[in-house]
Write an enzyme that holds these catalytic residues in place. Structure first.
Site, PDB file in Angstrom:
ATOM      1  N   HIS A 296      -8.238   1.258   1.825  1.00  0.00           N
ATOM      2  CA  HIS A 296      -8.014   1.155   3.278  1.00  0.00           C
ATOM      3  C   HIS A 296      -8.908   2.138   4.035  1.00  0.00           C
ATOM      4  O   HIS A 296      -8.445   2.973   4.826  1.00  0.00           O
ATOM      5  CB  HIS A 296      -6.546   1.405   3.615  1.00  0.00           C
ATOM      6  CG  HIS A 296      -6.112   0.685   4.865  1.00  0.00           C
ATOM      7  ND1 HIS A 296      -4.872   0.117   5.026  1.00  0.00           N
ATOM      8  CD2 HIS A 296      -6.767   0.444   6.032  1.00  0.00           C
ATOM      9  CE1 HIS A 296      -4.770  -0.434   6.223  1.00  0.00           C
ATOM     10  NE2 HIS A 296      -5.915  -0.237   6.855  1.00  0.00           N
TER      11      HIS A 296
ATOM     12  N   GLU B 222       0.835  -1.195   0.000  1.00  0.00           N
ATOM     13  CA  GLU B 222       0.000   0.000   0.000  1.00  0.00           C
ATOM     14  C   GLU B 222       0.873   1.249   0.000  1.00  0.00           C
ATOM     15  O   GLU B 222       1.937   1.254   0.607  1.00  0.00           O
ATOM     16  CB  GLU B 222      -0.918   0.003   1.234  1.00  0.00           C
ATOM     17  CG  GLU B 222      -1.951  -1.093   1.221  1.00  0.00           C
ATOM     18  CD  GLU B 222      -2.905  -1.042   2.413  1.00  0.00           C
ATOM     19  OE1 GLU B 222      -2.800  -0.099   3.225  1.00  0.00           O
ATOM     20  OE2 GLU B 222      -3.748  -1.938   2.530  1.00  0.00           O
TER      21      GLU B 222
END
Length: 527
Positions: A280, A262
């Site tokens: 997220h 990420e």
């Protein structure tokens, strides 16, 4: 006492800074710094409050010479080098409950999004296609939801799913049968969950045991048509194997809020039919961000002001309510550990901490940590309650805890015993008036003493005139005696003399004392 200083290095609700100020803590809000810029200023601060942007690496911790606590506003601590923090004696806290409801609700939202193909239906409708016959969804009522992880967030998801009339099965090695019954779920093994679940949600941290828990092999064991949701941590699912399952049709749908890497700018899953993803967002609600910011500020302030430890990942928790009661015990434990450490010269194989009477009713973990801190601080002044258990383990020191609830000679007592090549020896202490630490036994000899400041320890043969000779020696060297504490095994046998003095005893005086007739051992002590 200097005013503690805290740095908030990531954007956070402004009420967090207000909490620090209300508790008498100086706080600076400096966000967006590069690692090099952060390292240049972090040495000024006692506390560091972060979210997910700041990376607390070993290099940052090396520069953080005054740092005592790192607080993560959120549950994930992937951005903190916890072993390095522990080794440097820095407490690492998170806020595991502040965003639980928000994350659980996001998982439920993704269940519905998969069941009714909402994102794709929305995209085609807004494109003017009106695909009324192109999407055939499934009901969630009566379906089996498989929880991998039944902790705080998992239990909230279970409660919401039961309200939707789903059947919930759960795999969690720490889930007891009683807790499963309380939650209204069926406890199962992982293979059983994979075979039965229509929907699978993951709610577990990423560890060596959970990494790729949905591996290619485990995904092949799932029920055909399963839908998988992950709002926990990237790395729990083999993403390449997940794509294979979606492409083959074995997996009917997948929704990920987290990825192995990420921010996920690229992924083989992007563009795969029946795949949904969000960036997220599990904890991204106004309520959750306020909750975790306030919670981390309260926890850090509690620690810096009162010594309360809540949601720490590398030391025992100690609530603000427990702290006042435990603090005198921890002071006693640390002094006993220090005494043993200073007096023991041979290699120590094992250290045992025995609590008795009222002490046995308390949380033993902080007491044990305090003993180890006192014991190991003899070797290094950078040891504290956070890193002492870590350092003890690193040195291969066996640590034992023993409790005896029945009181003995004293209503409360802590005994610290060490096993060495020369045998086992112990010291014991109690609290006078429930607050004042006192030594009551030293290597099997009854002796009452306050362990404080500079002291002199003498082992001698019990004989008339000995105390006078020692007093004269110290007086001739301008060393003022504060207290005289005596103990002996028997008349004319081995005796112990513990003196508190107003200044450090010079090596030359110790050498002269060793030459006094009847003296077996002389040492200077410091507390």
């Amino acid at each position: 006492m200097t005013t503690p200083k805290v740095l908030i290095s990531d954007s956070m609700d402004p009420r967090a800074a207000s909490i620090f100020r209300e508790r008498g803590i100086h706080v600076d809000e400096i966000t967006g710094k590069t690692p090099e810029e952060l390292a240049a200023i972090i040495g000024e601060y006692d506390g560091l409050a972060i979210r997910s942007s700041t990376k607390v690496t070993s290099k940052i911790l090396e520069a953080a010479t005054n740092l005592k606590v790192v607080g993560r506003a959120g549950i994930g601590v992937d951005n903190i080098d916890i072993p390095a923090a522990t080794a440097r004696g820095v407490v690492v806290m998170n806020t595991p409950f502040g965003n639980s409801i928000t994350t659980a609700e996001h998982a439920i939202a993704l269940i519905f999004a998969l069941a009714r193909q909402i994102p794709e239906a929305n995209a085609q409708t807004q494109a003017g296609l009106w695909p009324k016959n192109g999407f055939m969804g499934v009901e969630v009522t009566g379906k089996v939801l498989g929880l991998i992880g039944a902790g705080n967030i998992g239990s909230i998801v279970a409660a919401r799913a039961l309200g939707l009339k789903m059947k919930v099965v759960a795999f969690d090695p720490f889930l007891t049968e009683d807790r499963a019954i309380e939650m209204g779920v069926e406890k199962v093994e992982l293979d059983g969950l994979l075979a039965r679940a229509d929907f699978i949600t993951l709610h577990t941290p990423l560890t060596d045991q959970t990494r790729n828990i949905l591996s290619k092999e485990n995904l092949s064991k799932t029920k055909k048509g399963v839908r998988i949701i992950n709002c926990a941590r990237g790395g729990l699912i083999d993403e390449a194997a997940l794509k294979e399952g979606l492409d083959s049709g074995h997996i009917a749908g997948a929704a990920l809020d987290v990825f192995v890497s990420e921010p996920a700018k690229e992924s083989p899953l992007f563009g795969t039919p029946n795949f949904i993803c969000t960036p997220h967002l599990g904890a991204s609600t106004t309520e959750a961000q306020v909750n975790v910011a306030l919670q981390v500020a309260e926890q850090m302030a509690d620690y810096l002001v009162n010594g309360g430890v809540t949601n720490a990942l590398n030391m025992p928790s100690l609530s603000a309510e427990e702290a006042p009661k435990l603090r005198p015990y921890m002071a006693l434990a640390e002094k006993l550990g220090s005494l043993v450490g200073q007096l023991t010269t041979s290699t120590i194989q094992r250290i045992s901490i025995h609590t008795e009477g009222a002490a046995a009713e308390l949380n033993a973990k902080p007491i044990v940590a305090a003993v180890l801190a006192g014991f190991l601080r003899v070797q290094s002044d950078s040891v504290n309650m956070v890193n002492a258990p870590f350092l003890a383990k690193e040195r291969g020191l066996e640590v034992r805890e023993v409790k005896t609830e029945k009181a003995g000679d004293y209503h409360t007592m802590i005994r610290v015993s060490v096993k060495t090549d020369a045998g086992e020896r112990s010291v014991a202490g109690t609290l006078f008036s429930n607050s004042e630490p006192r030594l009551v036994e030293l290597f099997g000899i009854k002796v009452e003493a306050e362990l404080t400041g500079h002291m002199m320890y003498i082992v001698n043969e019990d004989a008339p005139g000995f105390i006078g000779r020692i007093g004269t020696l110290l007086g001739e060297n301008s060393i003022n005696i504060g207290t005289f504490n005596l103990g002996r095994r028997e008349a004319g046998g081995e005796a112990i003399l513990l003196l508190s003095v107003d200044s450090r005893v010079p090596a030359s005086v110790l050498e002269t004392a060793r030459a006094v007739p009847g003296v077996k051992r002389v040492m200077a002590l410091a507390f």
